[in-house]
Every structure is written in C-alpha cells, then in structure tokens.
Design a protein around this motif. Structure first.
Motif, mmCIF file in Angstrom:
data_model
loop_
_atom_site.group_PDB
_atom_site.id
_atom_site.type_symbol
_atom_site.label_atom_id
_atom_site.label_comp_id
_atom_site.label_asym_id
_atom_site.label_seq_id
_atom_site.Cartn_x
_atom_site.Cartn_y
_atom_site.Cartn_z
ATOM 1 N N ARG A 9 0.715 -5.208 -5.910
ATOM 2 C CA ARG A 9 -0.280 -5.847 -6.775
ATOM 3 C C ARG A 9 0.381 -6.548 -7.968
ATOM 4 N NH1 ARG A 9 -5.448 -4.800 -5.521
ATOM 5 N NH2 ARG A 9 -5.875 -2.961 -4.260
ATOM 6 N N SER A 10 1.401 -5.929 -8.540
ATOM 7 C CA SER A 10 2.064 -6.550 -9.692
ATOM 8 C C SER A 10 2.823 -7.810 -9.276
ATOM 9 C CB SER A 10 2.995 -5.560 -10.379
ATOM 10 O OG SER A 10 4.100 -5.253 -9.559
ATOM 11 N N ILE A 11 3.447 -7.781 -8.109
ATOM 12 C CA ILE A 11 4.156 -8.967 -7.626
ATOM 13 C C ILE A 11 3.155 -10.077 -7.299
ATOM 14 C CG2 ILE A 11 5.622 -9.903 -5.803
ATOM 15 C CD1 ILE A 11 6.964 -7.141 -5.710
ATOM 16 N N ALA A 12 2.015 -9.715 -6.717
ATOM 17 C CA ALA A 12 0.973 -10.701 -6.425
ATOM 18 C C ALA A 12 0.467 -11.331 -7.719
ATOM 19 C CB ALA A 12 -0.167 -10.051 -5.658
ATOM 20 N N HIS A 20 -0.150 -20.480 -12.037
ATOM 21 C CA HIS A 20 -1.273 -20.642 -12.974
ATOM 22 C C HIS A 20 -2.606 -20.647 -12.240
ATOM 23 C CE1 HIS A 20 0.964 -21.235 -16.658
ATOM 24 N NE2 HIS A 20 1.777 -22.023 -16.008
ATOM 25 N N GLY A 21 -2.684 -19.912 -11.143
ATOM 26 C CA GLY A 21 -3.922 -19.841 -10.379
ATOM 27 C C GLY A 21 -4.222 -21.095 -9.588
ATOM 28 N N SER A 22 -3.295 -22.039 -9.550
ATOM 29 C CA SER A 22 -3.505 -23.296 -8.830
ATOM 30 C C SER A 22 -3.110 -23.142 -7.367
ATOM 31 C CB SER A 22 -2.705 -24.422 -9.476
ATOM 32 O OG SER A 22 -3.109 -24.599 -10.795
ATOM 33 N N ILE A 23 -3.866 -22.313 -6.681
ATOM 34 C CA ILE A 23 -3.628 -22.072 -5.265
ATOM 35 C C ILE A 23 -4.928 -22.391 -4.542
ATOM 36 C CG2 ILE A 23 -3.020 -20.382 -3.513
ATOM 37 C CD1 ILE A 23 -1.569 -18.805 -5.698
ATOM 38 N N LYS A 24 -4.885 -23.358 -3.660
ATOM 39 C CA LYS A 24 -6.081 -23.723 -2.900
ATOM 40 C C LYS A 24 -6.107 -22.904 -1.616
ATOM 41 C CE LYS A 24 -6.084 -28.481 -4.506
ATOM 42 N NZ LYS A 24 -5.982 -29.892 -4.113
ATOM 43 N N ILE A 25 -7.207 -22.166 -1.400
ATOM 44 C CA ILE A 25 -7.346 -21.365 -0.192
ATOM 45 C C ILE A 25 -8.692 -21.658 0.454
ATOM 46 C CG2 ILE A 25 -5.853 -19.505 -1.021
ATOM 47 C CD1 ILE A 25 -8.369 -17.887 -1.598
ATOM 48 N N THR A 26 -8.769 -21.348 1.744
ATOM 49 C CA THR A 26 -10.047 -21.469 2.434
ATOM 50 C C THR A 26 -10.877 -20.227 2.145
ATOM 51 O OG1 THR A 26 -9.243 -20.413 4.443
ATOM 52 C CG2 THR A 26 -8.994 -22.803 4.302
ATOM 53 N N LYS A 27 -12.141 -20.266 2.504
ATOM 54 C CA LYS A 27 -12.976 -19.093 2.242
ATOM 55 C C LYS A 27 -12.633 -17.937 3.164
ATOM 56 C CE LYS A 27 -16.753 -20.902 5.023
ATOM 57 N NZ LYS A 27 -18.148 -21.284 5.032
ATOM 58 N N HIS A 28 -11.844 -18.205 4.199
ATOM 59 C CA HIS A 28 -11.399 -17.146 5.105
ATOM 60 C C HIS A 28 -10.046 -16.565 4.702
ATOM 61 C CE1 HIS A 28 -14.736 -18.072 7.676
ATOM 62 N NE2 HIS A 28 -14.364 -19.348 7.748
ATOM 63 N N GLY A 29 -9.435 -17.099 3.632
ATOM 64 C CA GLY A 29 -8.210 -16.519 3.107
ATOM 65 C C GLY A 29 -6.930 -17.164 3.572
ATOM 66 N N LYS A 30 -6.976 -18.395 4.054
ATOM 67 C CA LYS A 30 -5.759 -19.094 4.441
ATOM 68 C C LYS A 30 -5.306 -19.968 3.277
ATOM 69 C CE LYS A 30 -3.794 -22.176 7.828
ATOM 70 N NZ LYS A 30 -4.036 -23.138 8.885
ATOM 71 N N VAL A 68 2.500 -8.365 0.330
ATOM 72 C CA VAL A 68 2.295 -9.055 -0.940
ATOM 73 C C VAL A 68 1.370 -10.247 -0.739
ATOM 74 C CG1 VAL A 68 3.439 -10.337 -2.789
ATOM 75 C CG2 VAL A 68 4.498 -8.283 -1.878
ATOM 76 N N ARG A 69 1.545 -10.964 0.366
ATOM 77 C CA ARG A 69 0.695 -12.127 0.649
ATOM 78 C C ARG A 69 -0.778 -11.728 0.761
ATOM 79 N NH1 ARG A 69 2.064 -17.125 3.068
ATOM 80 N NH2 ARG A 69 0.238 -18.181 3.857
ATOM 81 N N THR A 70 -1.045 -10.587 1.387
ATOM 82 C CA THR A 70 -2.433 -10.139 1.507
ATOM 83 C C THR A 70 -3.018 -9.795 0.138
ATOM 84 O OG1 THR A 70 -1.737 -7.877 1.994
ATOM 85 C CG2 THR A 70 -2.203 -9.298 3.865
ATOM 86 N N VAL A 72 -2.130 -11.219 -2.692
ATOM 87 C CA VAL A 72 -2.364 -12.499 -3.369
ATOM 88 C C VAL A 72 -3.716 -13.063 -2.932
ATOM 89 C CG1 VAL A 72 -1.614 -14.907 -3.511
ATOM 90 C CG2 VAL A 72 0.060 -13.084 -3.698
ATOM 91 N N ILE A 73 -3.969 -13.055 -1.644
ATOM 92 C CA ILE A 73 -5.222 -13.583 -1.113
ATOM 93 C C ILE A 73 -6.410 -12.759 -1.600
ATOM 94 C CG2 ILE A 73 -6.522 -13.982 1.016
ATOM 95 C CD1 ILE A 73 -3.800 -14.738 2.300
ATOM 96 N N GLN A 74 -6.268 -11.438 -1.601
ATOM 97 C CA GLN A 74 -7.357 -10.583 -2.077
ATOM 98 C C GLN A 74 -7.705 -10.867 -3.531
ATOM 99 O OE1 GLN A 74 -6.161 -6.546 -1.469
ATOM 100 N NE2 GLN A 74 -6.623 -6.559 0.725
ATOM 101 N N GLN A 75 -6.676 -11.030 -4.366
ATOM 102 C CA GLN A 75 -6.931 -11.267 -5.787
ATOM 103 C C GLN A 75 -7.559 -12.634 -6.012
ATOM 104 O OE1 GLN A 75 -3.569 -10.496 -8.319
ATOM 105 N NE2 GLN A 75 -3.303 -8.435 -7.521
ATOM 106 N N LEU A 76 -7.195 -13.622 -5.212
ATOM 107 C CA LEU A 76 -7.773 -14.958 -5.364
ATOM 108 C C LEU A 76 -9.213 -15.020 -4.865
ATOM 109 C CD1 LEU A 76 -4.771 -17.192 -4.359
ATOM 110 C CD2 LEU A 76 -5.756 -16.935 -6.631
ATOM 111 N N LEU A 77 -9.548 -14.240 -3.858
ATOM 112 C CA LEU A 77 -10.897 -14.261 -3.330
ATOM 113 C C LEU A 77 -11.885 -13.485 -4.205
ATOM 114 C CD1 LEU A 77 -10.312 -13.925 0.518
ATOM 115 C CD2 LEU A 77 -11.060 -15.938 -0.739
ATOM 116 N N GLU A 78 -11.389 -12.647 -5.100
ATOM 117 C CA GLU A 78 -12.277 -11.860 -5.967
ATOM 118 C C GLU A 78 -12.924 -12.689 -7.032
ATOM 119 O OE1 GLU A 78 -9.907 -8.697 -7.486
ATOM 120 O OE2 GLU A 78 -10.122 -7.522 -5.670
#
Length: 78
Positions: A9-12, A20-30, A68-70, A72-78
């Motif tokens: 979680r800390s590495i994510a 800076h949170g500038s990560i574009k993801i799909t709603k399915h987490g890709k 770690v990738r999972t 990252v995706i979990q934190q962005l989808l929250e």
C-alpha cells in the motif's frame, strides 16, 4: 502478511504521488495512460516502468510487482 500489505500500500501511494494522480484507467481497472513527472511525458506503456522502478527502489522481488499494481488500481478506483 499484514506487513507486506502495508508495504504494498505504501509503494502504491508513492507511485500515485509520483504521477500526481494523473493516471487514466478504465472503469474495469485497466491502466491506459500515465503521466510521469520525472520524465514530463504522458505514455501508454510507462505505468509498468514506473511500478517497476518504485518496486526496485523498495527492494521487492519481481513476482511482487503484480501485487503493487493491484493496490495502485484499488486506490485509484476508490
């Protein structure tokens, strides 16, 4: 396992902070695109490289990068 959970979680969080949170993801987490502040570019294939760099800085094994990738995706989808 709880200690590894905290580490992942800390590495994510570091990865998200680096971008800076500038990560574009799909709603399915890709992950589609990532902005890297160190390189000042948007890239479609850069997400894996950033995750790999941050994990190597934390001395993680290669098989742990996917965990770690999972996170990252979990934190962005929250």
């Amino acid at each position: 396992m709880a200690n590894m959970d905290k580490l992942y979680r800390s590495i994510a969080a570091k990865i998200i902070q680096r971008c800076h949170g500038s990560i574009k993801i799909t709603k399915h987490g890709k992950i589609i695109e990532v902005y890297d502040v160190n390189r000042h570019i948007w890239s479609k294939g850069l997400a894996g490289l950033i995750i790999k760099e941050e994990c190597k800085n934390a001395d993680l094994k290669e098989w742990e990068f996917a965990h770690v990738r999972t996170y990252v995706i979990q934190q962005l989808l929250e």
